[in-house]
Scaffold this active site. Structure first.
Site, mmCIF file in Angstrom:
data_model
loop_
_atom_site.group_PDB
_atom_site.id
_atom_site.type_symbol
_atom_site.label_atom_id
_atom_site.label_comp_id
_atom_site.label_asym_id
_atom_site.label_seq_id
_atom_site.Cartn_x
_atom_site.Cartn_y
_atom_site.Cartn_z
ATOM 1 N N ARG A 96 0.433 -1.229 -0.020
ATOM 2 C CA ARG A 96 -0.162 0.022 -0.334
ATOM 3 C C ARG A 96 0.946 1.567 0.088
ATOM 4 O O ARG A 96 1.433 1.667 0.778
ATOM 5 C CB ARG A 96 -0.887 -0.190 1.258
ATOM 6 C CG ARG A 96 -1.487 0.854 1.105
ATOM 7 C CD ARG A 96 -2.894 1.228 0.673
ATOM 8 N NE ARG A 96 -3.598 0.182 -0.007
ATOM 9 C CZ ARG A 96 -4.437 -0.317 -0.799
ATOM 10 N NH1 ARG A 96 -4.487 0.300 -1.968
ATOM 11 N NH2 ARG A 96 -5.760 -1.312 -0.875
ATOM 12 N N ARG A 122 2.737 -5.524 -10.067
ATOM 13 C CA ARG A 122 3.025 -5.220 -9.138
ATOM 14 C C ARG A 122 3.160 -6.179 -7.873
ATOM 15 O O ARG A 122 3.531 -5.924 -6.711
ATOM 16 C CB ARG A 122 2.841 -3.980 -8.862
ATOM 17 C CG ARG A 122 0.229 -4.208 -8.490
ATOM 18 C CD ARG A 122 -0.668 -3.559 -7.403
ATOM 19 N NE ARG A 122 -1.647 -4.001 -7.436
ATOM 20 C CZ ARG A 122 -2.600 -4.047 -6.679
ATOM 21 N NH1 ARG A 122 -2.706 -2.203 -6.259
ATOM 22 N NH2 ARG A 122 -3.850 -4.644 -7.093
ATOM 23 N N HIS A 192 0.766 3.290 -10.286
ATOM 24 C CA HIS A 192 -0.779 3.984 -9.487
ATOM 25 C C HIS A 192 0.265 4.809 -8.491
ATOM 26 O O HIS A 192 0.107 4.939 -6.947
ATOM 27 C CB HIS A 192 -0.668 2.947 -8.999
ATOM 28 C CG HIS A 192 -2.268 2.779 -8.624
ATOM 29 N ND1 HIS A 192 -2.218 3.754 -6.616
ATOM 30 C CD2 HIS A 192 -3.283 2.262 -8.081
ATOM 31 C CE1 HIS A 192 -3.531 3.257 -6.416
ATOM 32 N NE2 HIS A 192 -4.550 2.659 -8.000
ATOM 33 N N ASP A 236 -12.664 9.051 -6.821
ATOM 34 C CA ASP A 236 -12.248 7.937 -7.436
ATOM 35 C C ASP A 236 -12.581 8.627 -9.598
ATOM 36 O O ASP A 236 -14.004 8.037 -9.625
ATOM 37 C CB ASP A 236 -13.118 6.454 -6.814
ATOM 38 C CG ASP A 236 -12.172 5.817 -7.371
ATOM 39 O OD1 ASP A 236 -12.154 4.203 -7.229
ATOM 40 O OD2 ASP A 236 -11.210 5.491 -8.018
ATOM 41 N N GLU A 295 -2.553 9.112 -11.654
ATOM 42 C CA GLU A 295 -1.691 8.117 -11.957
ATOM 43 C C GLU A 295 -1.926 7.810 -13.121
ATOM 44 O O GLU A 295 -2.929 8.564 -14.514
ATOM 45 C CB GLU A 295 -2.651 6.334 -11.287
ATOM 46 C CG GLU A 295 -2.797 6.529 -10.054
ATOM 47 C CD GLU A 295 -4.005 5.631 -10.015
ATOM 48 O OE1 GLU A 295 -4.815 5.834 -8.330
ATOM 49 O OE2 GLU A 295 -4.394 4.789 -10.572
HETATM 50 O O1 TA6 Z 1 -6.367 3.414 -8.777
HETATM 51 C C1 TA6 Z 1 -7.724 3.796 -8.358
HETATM 52 C C2 TA6 Z 1 -8.236 2.735 -7.969
HETATM 53 O O2 TA6 Z 1 -8.431 1.587 -9.049
HETATM 54 C C3 TA6 Z 1 -9.478 2.423 -6.686
HETATM 55 O O3 TA6 Z 1 -10.490 2.940 -7.502
HETATM 56 C C4 TA6 Z 1 -8.802 1.953 -5.654
HETATM 57 O O4 TA6 Z 1 -9.672 0.366 -5.690
HETATM 58 C C5 TA6 Z 1 -7.420 1.629 -6.061
HETATM 59 O O5 TA6 Z 1 -7.177 1.722 -7.357
HETATM 60 C C6 TA6 Z 1 -6.682 0.875 -5.105
HETATM 61 O O6 TA6 Z 1 -6.834 -0.041 -5.252
HETATM 62 P P1 TA6 Z 1 -5.884 -1.583 -4.227
HETATM 63 O O7 TA6 Z 1 -5.873 -2.988 -5.399
HETATM 64 O O8 TA6 Z 1 -3.826 -1.241 -4.278
HETATM 65 O O9 TA6 Z 1 -6.626 -1.966 -3.115
#
Ligand code: TA6
Length: 323
Positions: A96, A122, A192, A236, A295
């Site tokens: 994270r 990732r 991201h 989002d 992103e």
């Molecule tokens: O990039 C935004 C997003 O798609 C959100 O919808 C949220 O799901 C975030 O990514 C985090 O995703 P993750 O799979 O890392 O928890």
């Protein structure tokens, strides 16, 4: 720009279990100690191999799992990349924060629902191709990854991917996908990036004015952005058809984070805010207040079709400007 290469110096790493990765071998082959340009491998949290980089412009940390930039601190600046204090460093689990590579799709897989969100790049182990102390004092690291037992069925056929990170007064990343097959492939992707901000409610995101966006919180309803983006609730959004420079104006840290990109016409903006952050469980105590994801992506309709024998380059650059 990097070209497709097949001579990855694959070290015979045990891909599923980091315990067997030899730091000695990685340092023997790839460590740098040229003037002020230092690079070495160590075992990070959870035993995940990480690369510590220091040069005259900045320091950086990159995890070998996911080729995941975890930190970039230009000389005289505060950390630019946010990393959750509660990030889990377990092999195969996304970390994270930092700069996760979403590839070869963004978001949920279009047709196979049980495939992991944001692809597998990732959470898989990447291999070193080379490390370079550039003449101008910057440090450049080039990675690749190969199909593995747990993602072989998800790989686009006969496709290679390379990732290059260049650490200096600016941070540059380039993700290159090459289609070596005889049929076109379609790739969705994103860097991201979680940016470290003083207080997200006092941040303005410039560069998306008058741009259409898909609001994920309203079933991807199409809307138009008016003025800078404020964050005072969950956000989002996939901004579509945008190639402009974006600027995160951080009134608390008194700095701007300037974001430029090539090879992308979509920009995703995300902050989970309180409720979603608490549900996610790995954003730390009020972590959502200190982060903003901007992103550079090929998401939604901006997925890229790569013809046989061709490649696609997604390039981004971050720099700090005091304000
Ligand atoms: O990039 C935004 C997003 O798609 C959100 O919808 C949220 O799901 C975030 O990514 C985090 O995703 P993750 O799979 O890392 O928890």
């Amino acid at each position: 720009m990097i070209t497709a290469r097949n001579d990855s110096l694959y070290l015979g790493l045990n891909k599923n279990n980091y315990k067997h990765i030899s730091m000695e071998l990685l340092n023997e082959k790839f460590a740098l100690k040229t003037g002020k340009n230092h690079l070495c491998f160590t075992k990070g949290k959870g035993g995940i191999p990480i690369i510590d980089i220091k040069n005259k412009y900045a320091t950086a940390i990159i995890s070998l799992q996911g080729a995941h930039v975890l930190s970039w601190i230009p000389e005289g600046e505060e950390e630019v990349i946010w990393l959750s204090e509660d990030a889990s460093f377990k092999s195969g689990k996304s970390i994270r924060g930092g700069i996760p590579i979403c590839w070869p799709w963004f978001g949920g897989h279009k047709t196979i629902k049980h495939f992991p969100a944001h692809g597998f790049a990732r959470t898989t182990l990447w291999e070193m191709i080379c490390t370079e102390a550039l003449d101008d004092g910057r440090t450049r690291v080039t990675f690749t990854t190969q199909p593995q037992a747990d993602n072989d069925d998800m790989w686009p056929p006969e496709t290679t991917v390379q990732y290059q990170v260049t650490i200096g007064k600016k941070l540059e990343m380039e993700l290159v996908t090459h289609n070596n097959g005889s049929e076109p492939i379609i790739i969705g992707q994103a860097l991201h990036s979680y940016f470290n901000v003083g207080d997200v409610s006092k941040v303005l995101l410039h560069g998306l004015d008058d741009t259409d966006y898909l609001d994920k919180l309203e079933n991807f309803r199409l809307k138009v952005q008016h003025g800078p983006v404020y964050i005072n609730e969950e956000v989002d959004r996939i901004y579509v058809d945008t190639v402009r420079e974006c600027v995160i104006e951080d009134k608390t840290l008194k700095r701007n984070i300037i974001i430029n990109k090539c090879g992308s016409r979509s920009t995703v903006v995300w902050n989970p805010w309180i409720e979603t952050a608490n549900k996610m469980g790995d954003l730390g105590e009020e972590g959502y207040k200190k982060m903003l994801c901007v992103e550079s992506s090929n998401a939604a309709e901006d997925v890229v079709t790569i013809e046989p024998g061709k490649g696609h380059h997604l390039w981004v650059q971050y720099q700090i400007q005091k304000n």
